[in-house]
Design a protein around this motif. Structure first.
Motif, PDB file in Angstrom:
ATOM      1  N   ARG A   1       0.832  -1.207   0.000  1.00  0.00           N
ATOM      2  CA  ARG A   1       0.000   0.000   0.000  1.00  0.00           C
ATOM      3  C   ARG A   1       0.867   1.257   0.000  1.00  0.00           C
ATOM      4  NH1 ARG A   1      -2.999  -3.002   4.163  1.00  0.00           N
ATOM      5  NH2 ARG A   1      -4.902  -3.859   3.217  1.00  0.00           N
ATOM      6  N   ALA A   2       2.029   1.167   0.624  1.00  0.00           N
ATOM      7  CA  ALA A   2       2.945   2.312   0.691  1.00  0.00           C
ATOM      8  C   ALA A   2       3.822   2.423  -0.548  1.00  0.00           C
ATOM      9  CB  ALA A   2       3.828   2.198   1.935  1.00  0.00           C
ATOM     10  N   GLY A   3       3.622   1.532  -1.510  1.00  0.00           N
ATOM     11  CA  GLY A   3       4.387   1.593  -2.752  1.00  0.00           C
ATOM     12  C   GLY A   3       5.727   0.918  -2.696  1.00  0.00           C
ATOM     13  N   ARG A   4       5.985   0.162  -1.629  1.00  0.00           N
ATOM     14  CA  ARG A   4       7.259  -0.524  -1.486  1.00  0.00           C
ATOM     15  C   ARG A   4       7.115  -1.984  -1.914  1.00  0.00           C
ATOM     16  NH1 ARG A   4      10.348   2.119   2.939  1.00  0.00           N
ATOM     17  NH2 ARG A   4      10.617   0.138   4.039  1.00  0.00           N
ATOM     18  N   THR A   5       8.250  -2.675  -2.010  1.00  0.00           N
ATOM     19  CA  THR A   5       8.261  -4.076  -2.427  1.00  0.00           C
ATOM     20  C   THR A   5       8.837  -4.909  -1.295  1.00  0.00           C
ATOM     21  OG1 THR A   5       8.602  -3.395  -4.732  1.00  0.00           O
ATOM     22  CG2 THR A   5       9.019  -5.708  -4.179  1.00  0.00           C
ATOM     23  N   PRO A   6       7.997  -5.530  -0.469  1.00  0.00           N
ATOM     24  CA  PRO A   6       8.484  -6.238   0.720  1.00  0.00           C
ATOM     25  C   PRO A   6       9.021  -7.625   0.404  1.00  0.00           C
ATOM     26  CG  PRO A   6       6.119  -6.439   0.581  1.00  0.00           C
ATOM     27  CD  PRO A   6       6.526  -5.544  -0.561  1.00  0.00           C
ATOM     28  N   ASN A   7       9.698  -8.205   1.388  1.00  0.00           N
ATOM     29  CA  ASN A   7      10.182  -9.579   1.294  1.00  0.00           C
ATOM     30  C   ASN A   7       9.589 -10.367   2.458  1.00  0.00           C
ATOM     31  OD1 ASN A   7      11.680 -12.019   1.297  1.00  0.00           O
ATOM     32  ND2 ASN A   7      13.346 -11.004   0.214  1.00  0.00           N
ATOM     33  N   PRO A   8       8.440 -11.024   2.241  1.00  0.00           N
ATOM     34  CA  PRO A   8       7.768 -11.706   3.348  1.00  0.00           C
ATOM     35  C   PRO A   8       8.534 -12.910   3.880  1.00  0.00           C
ATOM     36  CG  PRO A   8       6.673 -12.186   1.274  1.00  0.00           C
ATOM     37  CD  PRO A   8       7.671 -11.100   0.987  1.00  0.00           C
TER      38      PRO A   8
ATOM     39  N   VAL B   1      18.034  -0.660  -6.763  1.00  0.00           N
ATOM     40  CA  VAL B   1      17.957  -0.736  -5.304  1.00  0.00           C
ATOM     41  C   VAL B   1      16.526  -0.370  -4.907  1.00  0.00           C
ATOM     42  CG1 VAL B   1      18.835   0.192  -3.140  1.00  0.00           C
ATOM     43  CG2 VAL B   1      20.390  -0.158  -5.075  1.00  0.00           C
ATOM     44  N   THR B   2      15.830  -1.305  -4.291  1.00  0.00           N
ATOM     45  CA  THR B   2      14.373  -1.216  -4.181  1.00  0.00           C
ATOM     46  C   THR B   2      13.906  -0.997  -2.745  1.00  0.00           C
ATOM     47  OG1 THR B   2      14.185  -2.711  -6.071  1.00  0.00           O
ATOM     48  CG2 THR B   2      12.227  -2.431  -4.689  1.00  0.00           C
ATOM     49  N   PRO B   3      13.240   0.118  -2.458  1.00  0.00           N
ATOM     50  CA  PRO B   3      12.677   0.332  -1.119  1.00  0.00           C
ATOM     51  C   PRO B   3      11.726  -0.794  -0.731  1.00  0.00           C
ATOM     52  CG  PRO B   3      12.660   2.384  -2.363  1.00  0.00           C
ATOM     53  CD  PRO B   3      13.052   1.300  -3.332  1.00  0.00           C
ATOM     54  N   GLY B   4      11.864  -1.248   0.515  1.00  0.00           N
ATOM     55  CA  GLY B   4      11.066  -2.359   1.021  1.00  0.00           C
ATOM     56  C   GLY B   4      11.815  -3.669   1.034  1.00  0.00           C
ATOM     57  N   GLN B   5      12.803  -3.805   0.133  1.00  0.00           N
ATOM     58  CA  GLN B   5      13.650  -4.982   0.143  1.00  0.00           C
ATOM     59  C   GLN B   5      14.714  -4.835   1.233  1.00  0.00           C
ATOM     60  OE1 GLN B   5      13.652  -7.924  -2.496  1.00  0.00           O
ATOM     61  NE2 GLN B   5      11.649  -7.201  -1.851  1.00  0.00           N
ATOM     62  N   SER B   6      15.406  -5.916   1.525  1.00  0.00           N
ATOM     63  CA  SER B   6      16.441  -5.880   2.561  1.00  0.00           C
ATOM     64  C   SER B   6      17.823  -5.733   1.945  1.00  0.00           C
ATOM     65  CB  SER B   6      16.406  -7.158   3.404  1.00  0.00           C
ATOM     66  OG  SER B   6      15.278  -7.180   4.239  1.00  0.00           O
TER      67      SER B   6
ATOM     68  N   CYS C   1      27.648 -13.215   8.175  1.00  0.00           N
ATOM     69  CA  CYS C   1      26.532 -12.290   8.011  1.00  0.00           C
ATOM     70  C   CYS C   1      26.464 -11.392   9.249  1.00  0.00           C
ATOM     71  CB  CYS C   1      25.229 -13.064   7.848  1.00  0.00           C
ATOM     72  SG  CYS C   1      23.772 -12.017   7.664  1.00  0.00           S
ATOM     73  N   LEU C   2      26.608 -10.096   9.040  1.00  0.00           N
ATOM     74  CA  LEU C   2      26.619  -9.147  10.153  1.00  0.00           C
ATOM     75  C   LEU C   2      25.214  -8.694  10.540  1.00  0.00           C
ATOM     76  CD1 LEU C   2      29.603  -6.861   9.064  1.00  0.00           C
ATOM     77  CD2 LEU C   2      29.652  -8.893  10.546  1.00  0.00           C
ATOM     78  N   GLY C   3      24.330  -8.595   9.561  1.00  0.00           N
ATOM     79  CA  GLY C   3      22.979  -8.102   9.800  1.00  0.00           C
ATOM     80  C   GLY C   3      22.498  -7.335   8.590  1.00  0.00           C
ATOM     81  N   GLY C   4      21.583  -6.413   8.802  1.00  0.00           N
ATOM     82  CA  GLY C   4      21.068  -5.638   7.676  1.00  0.00           C
ATOM     83  C   GLY C   4      19.880  -4.806   8.082  1.00  0.00           C
ATOM     84  N   GLY C   5      19.114  -4.372   7.090  1.00  0.00           N
ATOM     85  CA  GLY C   5      17.948  -3.532   7.348  1.00  0.00           C
ATOM     86  C   GLY C   5      17.064  -3.449   6.130  1.00  0.00           C
ATOM     87  N   ILE C   6      15.970  -2.701   6.257  1.00  0.00           N
ATOM     88  CA  ILE C   6      15.004  -2.519   5.179  1.00  0.00           C
ATOM     89  C   ILE C   6      15.353  -1.235   4.429  1.00  0.00           C
ATOM     90  CG2 ILE C   6      12.578  -2.325   4.563  1.00  0.00           C
ATOM     91  CD1 ILE C   6      13.279  -4.942   5.912  1.00  0.00           C
ATOM     92  N   ILE C   7      15.540  -1.354   3.126  1.00  0.00           N
ATOM     93  CA  ILE C   7      15.942  -0.212   2.309  1.00  0.00           C
ATOM     94  C   ILE C   7      14.842   0.850   2.311  1.00  0.00           C
ATOM     95  CG2 ILE C   7      16.561   0.549  -0.023  1.00  0.00           C
ATOM     96  CD1 ILE C   7      17.630  -2.361  -0.465  1.00  0.00           C
ATOM     97  N   ASP C   8      15.244   2.066   2.641  1.00  0.00           N
ATOM     98  CA  ASP C   8      14.329   3.207   2.613  1.00  0.00           C
ATOM     99  C   ASP C   8      14.464   4.008   1.330  1.00  0.00           C
ATOM    100  OD1 ASP C   8      13.108   2.847   5.084  1.00  0.00           O
ATOM    101  OD2 ASP C   8      14.654   3.975   6.152  1.00  0.00           O
ATOM    102  N   ALA C   9      15.713   4.306   0.970  1.00  0.00           N
ATOM    103  CA  ALA C   9      15.949   5.202  -0.154  1.00  0.00           C
ATOM    104  C   ALA C   9      17.347   4.971  -0.699  1.00  0.00           C
ATOM    105  CB  ALA C   9      15.787   6.661   0.286  1.00  0.00           C
ATOM    106  N   CYS C  10      17.577   5.505  -1.900  1.00  0.00           N
ATOM    107  CA  CYS C  10      18.903   5.456  -2.513  1.00  0.00           C
ATOM    108  C   CYS C  10      19.108   6.767  -3.259  1.00  0.00           C
ATOM    109  CB  CYS C  10      19.031   4.244  -3.438  1.00  0.00           C
ATOM    110  SG  CYS C  10      17.778   4.219  -4.735  1.00  0.00           S
ATOM    111  N   ASP C  11      20.259   6.915  -3.896  1.00  0.00           N
ATOM    112  CA  ASP C  11      20.571   8.189  -4.535  1.00  0.00           C
ATOM    113  C   ASP C  11      20.120   8.260  -5.987  1.00  0.00           C
ATOM    114  OD1 ASP C  11      22.348   6.458  -5.654  1.00  0.00           O
ATOM    115  OD2 ASP C  11      24.150   7.560  -5.063  1.00  0.00           O
ATOM    116  N   ALA C  12      19.247   7.365  -6.422  1.00  0.00           N
ATOM    117  CA  ALA C  12      18.668   7.449  -7.755  1.00  0.00           C
ATOM    118  C   ALA C  12      17.150   7.568  -7.592  1.00  0.00           C
ATOM    119  CB  ALA C  12      19.017   6.199  -8.576  1.00  0.00           C
TER     120      ALA C  12
END
Length: 382
Positions: free
Chosen positions: A94-101, A342-347, A356-367
């Protein structure tokens, strides 16, 4: 990593009816561990037109458990899955992101709800069929890539913590997939040649658009070039992801080369889908990204300036990057080479070699490098 010294502790194996979890149970049984299996049903089949064959998978898991000689418990986690995985999946779209369930399912179901139920059975440990390894160090537990680089699943498990790694075995993490199938065949498991599951269970083989439209009302809008020219109409931004080249319905546009079109950007506020004909269009290429909801397996974020490798999607070779900032639930990475789509909502998942150190959910990129709305407002929209 397979641990020793726990012979008196009950281990519950997550058995899905697939070959990986079946061989995991076999390997644990061969070590003489007190063992039980548990089959998880995470989706109510009457809402799926029978496209996720939970009963067939449960029967496969039962056949393996019977052959090994262990008890198989069945649990229905559909309510937990809906509340903790599927609802967030819908919210992200709904927020326009692409999640990874799959990542969310591991965090909320397999290593939380399942673990709780295993402990209710008296288990001290659990085991799964993931292709990863675990190593104990003086500083705590580390999650390592699986030996089979083509099957490594550490990308999906970056949200695990010290407590979970300390009580979990990953028996097939040291093996190539071919050996896992050989072991299953030698043991007489009917699942030895069973096809690997792909995609999202609750969608299965059905049309993604049709499924998603059942839960989110589509909102059509313009398809435009970066210059602002309208090429057609999309049926909903939720149906598209960055870099996509199929399903746009704009082939053979007059005045443009006969070449594929790619999704370049989704303008959520204006409900506009921007497309272009370059596979590596500048709007798709990013040198840095920011991510939120970060999790670090050691409990400590890497220091700014730390060289790492990172993946912005599962099927990607690790890319050299530098941590520009990490902490307070945020991460900023700078890559040595531009990264595509680089896709918001993906990890984004961060590594130090095989750790593997960890990670997060992508919010934004420079494009894109310039605001799409500026291009639209200044462009020809006729």
């Amino acid at each position: 990593m397979t641990r020793t010294g726990h012979s008196s502790e009950l281990t519950v194996v997550a058995m899905s009816g697939g070959v990986d979890s079946s061989v995991s149970a076999l390997l644990m049984h061969e070590q003489g561990r007190p063992l039980a299996g548990m089959f998880m049903k995470n989706w109510e089949e009457d809402d799926r037109d029978g496209t996720c064959p939970a009963e067939a998978d449960a029967a496969d898991a039962q056949a393996v458990a019977d052959r090994i000689g262990i008890t198989l418990h069945r649990r229905n986690f559909a309510a937990e899955y809906w509340d903790n995985v599927f609802e967030e999946f819908l919210d992200e779209y709904r927020a326009g992101r692409t999640p990874n369930p799959d990542i969310l399912c591991n965090r909320e179901i397999k290593f939380r709800t399942f673990l709780d139920h295993a402990r209710d059975l008296g288990a001290e440990r659990i085991a799964t069929g993931h292709y990863v390894r675990v190593r104990s160090t003086d500083d705590g537990w580390q999650l390592l890539r699986g030996r089979d680089s083509g099957k490594d699943q550490s990308y999906f498990l970056y949200t695990l913590g010290q407590d979970q790694l300390a009580c979990t075995d990953f028996p097939v993490g040291e093996l190539p997939k071919s050996s896992v199938r050989d072991r299953a065949a030698a043991a007489g498991f009917g699942v030895h040649d069973k096809k690997d599951s792909t995609g999202i269970c609750f969608i299965g083989e059905r049309d993604f658009r049709g499924f998603l439209a059942r839960y989110i009302e589509p909102c059509p809008g313009d398809i435009r070039t970066p210059e602002g020219q309208v090429l057609g109409e999309h049926q909903g931004l939720m149906f598209h992801t960055l870099g996509q080249r199929q399903g746009l319905g704009i082939g053979g546009v007059r005045g443009f080369p006969d070449a594929p079109w790619y999704v370049l950007h989704k303008d959520i506020d204006e409900n506009v889908l921007f497309v272009g004909q370059q596979h590596d269009h500048p709007w798709l290429m990013s040198r840095q990204l920011t991510a939120g909801q970060t999790h670090w397996i050691s409990g400590q974020a890497p220091a700014a300036g730390t060289p790492v490798q990172a993946q912005v999607r599962y099927r990607q070779n690790a890319q050299a990057a530098t941590v520009a900032e990490a902490g307070n639930g945020r991460l900023r990475l700078v890559f040595e080479q531009p990264q595509r789509a680089v896709t918001p909502g993906q990890s984004v998942v961060v590594y130090s070699d095989e750790v593997c150190l960890g990670g997060g959910i992508i919010d934004a990129c420079d494009a894109p490098p310039a605001g799409p709305l500026a291009a639209v407002n200044g462009g020809d929209t006729a």
